[in-house]
Design an enzyme around this catalytic site. Structure first.
Site, PDB file in Angstrom:
ATOM      1  N   ILE A  11      -6.342  -3.485  -1.542  1.00 31.89           N
ATOM      2  CA  ILE A  11      -7.688  -4.034  -1.684  1.00 31.89           C
ATOM      3  C   ILE A  11      -8.715  -3.216  -0.878  1.00 31.89           C
ATOM      4  CG2 ILE A  11      -7.422  -5.766   0.164  1.00 31.89           C
ATOM      5  CD1 ILE A  11      -9.250  -6.427  -3.125  1.00 31.89           C
ATOM      6  N   HIS A 222       5.155 -12.846   7.744  1.00 36.84           N
ATOM      7  CA  HIS A 222       4.499 -14.156   7.819  1.00 36.84           C
ATOM      8  C   HIS A 222       4.968 -14.957   6.608  1.00 36.84           C
ATOM      9  CE1 HIS A 222       1.276 -17.009   7.153  1.00 36.84           C
ATOM     10  NE2 HIS A 222       0.737 -16.308   6.194  1.00 36.84           N
ATOM     11  N   TYR A 260      -1.711 -23.434   6.482  1.00 39.69           N
ATOM     12  CA  TYR A 260      -2.801 -23.428   5.510  1.00 39.69           C
ATOM     13  C   TYR A 260      -2.229 -23.684   4.114  1.00 39.69           C
ATOM     14  CZ  TYR A 260      -1.532 -18.502   4.550  1.00 39.69           C
ATOM     15  OH  TYR A 260      -0.866 -17.352   4.218  1.00 39.69           O
ATOM     16  N   ASP A 552     -25.731   2.022  26.051  1.00 37.20           N
ATOM     17  CA  ASP A 552     -26.630   2.476  27.113  1.00 37.20           C
ATOM     18  C   ASP A 552     -25.743   3.073  28.185  1.00 37.20           C
ATOM     19  OD1 ASP A 552     -25.633  -0.146  27.748  1.00 37.20           O
ATOM     20  OD2 ASP A 552     -27.021  -0.177  29.432  1.00 37.20           O
ATOM     21  N   GLY A 566     -21.838   6.956  33.471  1.00 36.97           N
ATOM     22  CA  GLY A 566     -21.352   5.578  33.627  1.00 36.97           C
ATOM     23  C   GLY A 566     -21.519   4.919  32.270  1.00 36.97           C
TER      24      GLY A 566
HETATM   25  P1  FAD Z   1      -2.099  -2.846   1.378  1.00 36.19           P
HETATM   26  O1  FAD Z   1      -2.358  -3.783   0.296  1.00 36.19           O
HETATM   27  O2  FAD Z   1      -0.779  -2.925   2.053  1.00 36.19           O
HETATM   28  O3  FAD Z   1      -2.328  -1.410   0.787  1.00 36.19           O
HETATM   29  C1  FAD Z   1      -1.928  -0.244   1.458  1.00 36.19           C
HETATM   30  C2  FAD Z   1      -1.369   0.689   0.433  1.00 36.19           C
HETATM   31  O4  FAD Z   1      -1.108   1.943   1.029  1.00 36.19           O
HETATM   32  C3  FAD Z   1      -0.067   0.179  -0.132  1.00 36.19           C
HETATM   33  O5  FAD Z   1      -0.211  -0.055  -1.505  1.00 36.19           O
HETATM   34  C4  FAD Z   1       0.912   1.276   0.193  1.00 36.19           C
HETATM   35  O6  FAD Z   1       1.869   1.479  -0.820  1.00 36.19           O
HETATM   36  C5  FAD Z   1       0.011   2.476   0.366  1.00 36.19           C
HETATM   37  N1  FAD Z   1       0.592   3.505   1.230  1.00 36.19           N
HETATM   38  C6  FAD Z   1       1.114   3.337   2.458  1.00 36.19           C
HETATM   39  N2  FAD Z   1       1.598   4.503   2.930  1.00 36.19           N
HETATM   40  C7  FAD Z   1       1.384   5.422   1.969  1.00 36.19           C
HETATM   41  C8  FAD Z   1       1.662   6.812   1.866  1.00 36.19           C
HETATM   42  N3  FAD Z   1       2.271   7.483   2.848  1.00 36.19           N
HETATM   43  N4  FAD Z   1       1.292   7.452   0.733  1.00 36.19           N
HETATM   44  C9  FAD Z   1       0.653   6.793  -0.264  1.00 36.19           C
HETATM   45  N5  FAD Z   1       0.394   5.475  -0.218  1.00 36.19           N
HETATM   46  C10 FAD Z   1       0.734   4.800   0.903  1.00 36.19           C
HETATM   47  N6  FAD Z   1      -5.448 -12.037   3.931  1.00 36.19           N
HETATM   48  C11 FAD Z   1      -6.482 -12.856   3.698  1.00 36.19           C
HETATM   49  O7  FAD Z   1      -7.618 -12.454   3.825  1.00 36.19           O
HETATM   50  N7  FAD Z   1      -6.292 -14.143   3.307  1.00 36.19           N
HETATM   51  C12 FAD Z   1      -5.048 -14.644   3.161  1.00 36.19           C
HETATM   52  O8  FAD Z   1      -4.887 -15.810   2.810  1.00 36.19           O
HETATM   53  C13 FAD Z   1      -3.946 -13.823   3.420  1.00 36.19           C
HETATM   54  N8  FAD Z   1      -2.709 -14.309   3.325  1.00 36.19           N
HETATM   55  C14 FAD Z   1      -1.656 -13.477   3.472  1.00 36.19           C
HETATM   56  C15 FAD Z   1      -0.385 -13.985   3.278  1.00 36.19           C
HETATM   57  C16 FAD Z   1       0.710 -13.150   3.361  1.00 36.19           C
HETATM   58  C17 FAD Z   1       2.075 -13.721   3.125  1.00 36.19           C
HETATM   59  C18 FAD Z   1       0.518 -11.797   3.709  1.00 36.19           C
HETATM   60  C19 FAD Z   1       1.671 -10.877   3.812  1.00 36.19           C
HETATM   61  C20 FAD Z   1      -0.749 -11.301   3.940  1.00 36.19           C
HETATM   62  C21 FAD Z   1      -1.839 -12.136   3.824  1.00 36.19           C
HETATM   63  N9  FAD Z   1      -3.127 -11.671   4.050  1.00 36.19           N
HETATM   64  C22 FAD Z   1      -4.188 -12.491   3.806  1.00 36.19           C
HETATM   65  C23 FAD Z   1      -3.366 -10.324   4.559  1.00 36.19           C
HETATM   66  C24 FAD Z   1      -3.755  -9.372   3.451  1.00 36.19           C
HETATM   67  O9  FAD Z   1      -2.850  -9.484   2.409  1.00 36.19           O
HETATM   68  C25 FAD Z   1      -3.764  -7.932   3.926  1.00 36.19           C
HETATM   69  O10 FAD Z   1      -4.386  -7.847   5.161  1.00 36.19           O
HETATM   70  C26 FAD Z   1      -4.466  -7.016   2.942  1.00 36.19           C
HETATM   71  O11 FAD Z   1      -3.939  -7.195   1.660  1.00 36.19           O
HETATM   72  C27 FAD Z   1      -4.328  -5.565   3.358  1.00 36.19           C
HETATM   73  O12 FAD Z   1      -4.889  -4.744   2.379  1.00 36.19           O
HETATM   74  P2  FAD Z   1      -4.746  -3.155   2.483  1.00 36.19           P
HETATM   75  O13 FAD Z   1      -5.396  -2.570   1.308  1.00 36.19           O
HETATM   76  O14 FAD Z   1      -5.202  -2.731   3.817  1.00 36.19           O
HETATM   77  O15 FAD Z   1      -3.185  -2.906   2.541  1.00 36.19           O
END
Ligand code: FAD
Length: 825
Positions: A11, A222, A260, A552, A566
């Protein structure tokens, strides 16, 4: 045109591609290790609850933009955000109070919110157990993000606009030359790049390793589970709608039990933070994953039923309708946690062109992506990102042990009611000044910041409360504002104003900028003219190109080509170091915080104390205000800076760490005849506010310009050299500010507020409090607040504190010694 490579199509990465495209960027490649239709990161299974309101204005505004943006993405008449509203319920009196505070944050940050009675909670959410709920907070604009769907639609839309997506392609290395990125390594080749942004989610640590950049995040699992169909929800036609649109009830938080809830058509989804922390090492999950589907993906681990048992019991208690259901499906999903719960964002300190946007929730994803796109395009973001900066962490906070322990603690405390001053219990004593053992002997009460132990008051001064004159006696405080506070603070303030006190200033950032290019560098980055002769201190601003305040800082010219800075934060050091490298001319930037120590000796009798232990000239002529010189104190070589945050005569006395204890003893001993006490940060904060001194990051940040923040005097109008932000402040100086940072005093002389509370005028929230303290000298609580520019001195306002309105008045500042008689003598 610059070539951008984004690592990760979750995302965050896809939103970033979209934000860049909309700003005219042409050459963008997104590299994703998983298949594009379902990359398999945290986004692929995120239930997507978006609760916008937090104590942080930045995070709340990042969330607010995410809601707006997701509402604007749609296909075939179906969007990516279901604005069902958010309901947080209280089942304990303490939580009910906390929700009042949270309601205050919503008002401060401009989010429409309402405290609702138990009855209203039940009306809105009939499945709740009426015997448990005491009340709630309802936020109509919260809702469900369809994160996986939004990602797909963003891939579609940005692909059409020319963004290249490389799916099933792991990045295995970052290519560099001359301190800059040049491309990413992928199987069988390279994708060239001028700018690389890692949006790799919890794999961020692994990408960081490729460039020697420690990324302070910890992947933790989680638990999330779905029930079987709830009879009360069954049979609605919502069941055919896409996940996220198949809900009508508000998203629900039951934080007293770390839970939740959301609907999935006829089923409930339950998320749980009450289980043991379950750390994961991303590299152990394998970099690529074949055959990703709903149930199999690297970010999804087996459900551990036993960990979920308490959650299930508590869920059935709160929502009796669940008693006829079972857990149909569950998983332990992985995402990122950090030492302070914030994202990891911004430019790498050690490699030009390398940026990160990680540890970002779906909730903040579009906001974070926009901020980064703005920084890449215009050099600044409209939402201040200081508290998200990767460089906010101190070196000790980047060690794996620290990150692991504090991030796990963060997981455990995620829904706890936390006081703004609440310290970490562990790890502690990571950084102590050379005075630490003496401070402990005096009964110091320590709070932690940046790993430093900082005394807030000294129990040894408790006896002074008996001799405190009546007009200095501290007022009674309510139970919230009396936490992490002692009335001893009043006695230490009294001593500072009427005798003399010594303050440990060691934890403030000090670094040295030296070399033939130092003057040019500092002239280019700051608003002051620092070309004064050696022995002069200048208090100046660092700005961004738009005139927003970056910090600052104090610049002391010690020698022709040696300056001491500082500063406020490690980010200041990272920024100045990076600019020094870019300048190319010889400049060395060296952090000397830990190798030195510093005592602030302040009060009307400070001169008596120092004269007893030094034969150097400390008269007004011998060392004038804002002058600095070397001096021998009790045989110890020191550098003495004549400046004061507390508004009294005195100096910051700095020496090399190995002499620290001896210096402390000498001053403490000599001070005995003059009524000296050791004083802590409690008194310091109160005294500095009486003097109107702003704290960067609390009172002002990159969103504010110097004139509205009341620090226009730090801009040298006659400076002819170009510096960052000059043309912006030239323009801004001619405008009258639409908002201002103002000094408020509380009318009843006793009601405390703590910061971030909303301020009302004629019943409407018009601003918010930044810093606050009891002003012992002026015998009133003081609150600084951002308010509309048209509200002038004398205007009455109301501050909301736990739902109560407190009358306050805009007052001329500084409240203490506006003529500077105390400091200039
Ligand atoms: P990701 O979706 O993990 O995307 C990162 C991408 O990078 C992956 O697709 C991966 O394949 C790619 N990648 C990694 N390394 C490499 C590489 N070396 N080369 C190429 N590609 C690579 N958030 C909320 O806001 N509300 C919620 O209710 C919520 N509930 C959650 C419930 C659960 C069970 C979980 C697990 C998470 C939840 N989250 C929630 C958190 C949220 O899902 C994540 O914080 C968010 O989706 C992270 O998005 P991202 O794009 O940073 O990471």
């Amino acid at each position: 045109t610059q070539r951008v490579v984004i690592i990760g199509a979750g995302i965050v990465g896809t939103n970033l591609a979209d934000e860049l495209v909309s700003r005219g960027w042409k050459d963008i490649t997104v590299v994703e290790q998983g298949p594009l239709h379902m990359p398999g990161g945290s986004t692929s299974h995120a239930p997507g609850l978006v609760f916008q309101t937090t104590p942080s204005k930045t995070m709340t505004h990042l969330a607010r933009y995410t809601v707006q943006k997701l509402q604007s993405i749609e296909k075939d008449g179906q969007g990516c955000f279901n604005q069902v509203g958010g309901l947080e319920v209280a089942t304990t009196p303490a939580r009910l109070e906390d929700l009042k505070r949270k309601h205050g944050y919503a008002s401060s940050w401009g989010i429409d919110a309402r405290l609702v009675s138990a009855e209203e909670c039940l009306e809105m959410y009939p499945h709740l157990n009426k015997d448990m709920v005491l009340g709630g907070l309802h936020i109509p604009s919260d809702g469900l993000a369809l994160a996986a769907r939004a990602t797909q639609l963003l891939i579609e839309r940005t692909s059409k606009a020319g963004v290249r997506y490389l799916g099933s392609t792991p990045v295995t290395g970052i290519e560099r030359a001359n301190g800059r990125v040049t491309g990413v390594t992928i199987p069988g080749g390279t994708v060239p790049a001028d700018i690389i942004v890692s949006c790799a989610g919890f794999w961020g640590v692994e990408i960081g390793k490729m460039v020697g950049l420690p990324i302070p995040l910890l992947p933790l699992a989680h638990q999330y589970a779905k029930t079987t169909t709830v009879p009360a929800l069954a049979g609605r036609d919502l069941n055919n709608k896409p996940n996220g649109l198949n809900a009508t009830l508000p998203i629900l938080r039951h934080q007293d039990q770390d839970l939740y809830f959301r609907e999935h058509g006829g089923q409930y989804g339950i998320g749980y933070y009450g289980h043991r922390p379950m750390p994961v090492v991303a590299s152990s999950l394998g970099l690529t994953s074949q055959n990703v589907d709903e149930k199999n993906m690297p970010s999804r681990l087996e459900f551990t039923t036993e960990d979920f048992a308490p959650a299930w019991t508590e869920s059935q208690k709160l929502l009796p309708a669940l008693r006829s259901t079972q857990i149909e499906d569950g998983f332990n999903g992985i995402f990122s946690f950090t030492p302070d719960g914030g994202p990891v964002f911004g430019q790498a300190p050690n490699l030009d062109g390398f940026y990160v946007a990680e540890a970002v929730w779906v909730t903040h994803s579009a906001g974070v992506a926009r901020a980064l796109a703005e920084i890449l395009t215009e050099g600044r973001s409209q939402i201040d990102m200081t508290e998200c900066e990767l460089t906010r962490f101190e070196e000790i906070q980047l060690s794996h042990d620290y990150v692991s322990e504090t991030s796990q603690q963060n997981f455990v405390e995620i829904y706890d009611i936390l006081h703004p001053l609440q310290p970490k219990e562990s790890p502690r004593t990571l950084r102590t000044s050379p005075f630490y053992s003496r401070e402990k002997d005096l009964g110091a009460y320590f709070l932690e910041l940046g790993g430093w132990e900082r005394p807030f008051w000294y129990e040894a001064n408790a006896g002074l409360l008996n001799s405190l004159p009546a007009e200095w006696k501290p007022v009674e405080r309510d139970s919230w504002s009396s936490q992490f506070y002692s009335p001893i603070v009043a006695a230490e303030a009294w001593k500072t104003r009427n005798a003399v006190a010594m303050f440990d200033m060691t934890s403030f950032h000090r670094f040295e900028v030296a070399g033939s290019g130092a003057l040019q560098l500092l002239q280019r980055l700051t608003t002051g003219d620092i070309a004064a002769y050696p022995g002069t201190i200048s208090w100046v601003l660092l700005l961004n190109d738009q005139g927003g305040i970056r910090s600052d800082i104090f610049v002391s010219r010690l020698e022709e080509n040696v300056f001491q800075i500082g500063a406020n934060t490690a980010t200041d050091l990272a920024y100045i170091s990076r600019e020094a490298r870019r300048q190319g001319q010889w400049v060395q930037v060296r952090d000397i915080t830990g190798s030195t120590c510093c005592i602030g000796l302040w009060g009307p009798r400070a001169r008596d104390v120092i004269r007893a232990i030094s034969s150097d000239d400390f008269s007004n002529k011998g060392l004038r205000y804002f002058g600095v010189k070397n001096a021998i104190i009790n045989g110890i070589p020191t550098t003495v800076f004549r400046k004061s945050y507390v508004g009294e005569l005195g100096w910051e006395i700095q020496t090399s760490a190995e002499y620290g204890q001896r210096l402390w003893d000498a001053i403490f001993q000599a001070g005995k005849n003059h009524g000296l006490v050791a004083a802590g940060r409690g008194a310091f904060n109160a005294l500095r506010l009486e003097k109107g001194y702003r704290t960067y990051g609390i009172d002002m940040n990159t969103e504010h310009n110097p004139y509205e923040a009341g620090v226009g005097h730090m801009i040298r109008a006659s400076k002819w050299e170009e510096y960052v932000g000059k043309s912006a402040v030239d323009r801004l100086s001619k405008q009258s500010p639409v908002r201002r940072l103002r000094c408020l005093t509380v009318d009843d002389g006793r009601s405390m507020v703590l910061g971030k509370e909303p301020v009302f005028k004629n019943g409407k929230a018009v601003g918010y409090v930044t810093s606050s303290a009891f002003g012992y000298t002026v015998r009133k609580p003081i609150a600084y607040a951002w308010l509309p520019g048209n509200l002038g001195e004398g205007a009455g306002v109301e501050i909301e504190y736990f739902g109560r309105r407190i009358a306050a008045t805009i007052t001329a500042e500084p409240l203490y010694d506006p003529e500077m008689k105390k400091m200039l003598t």
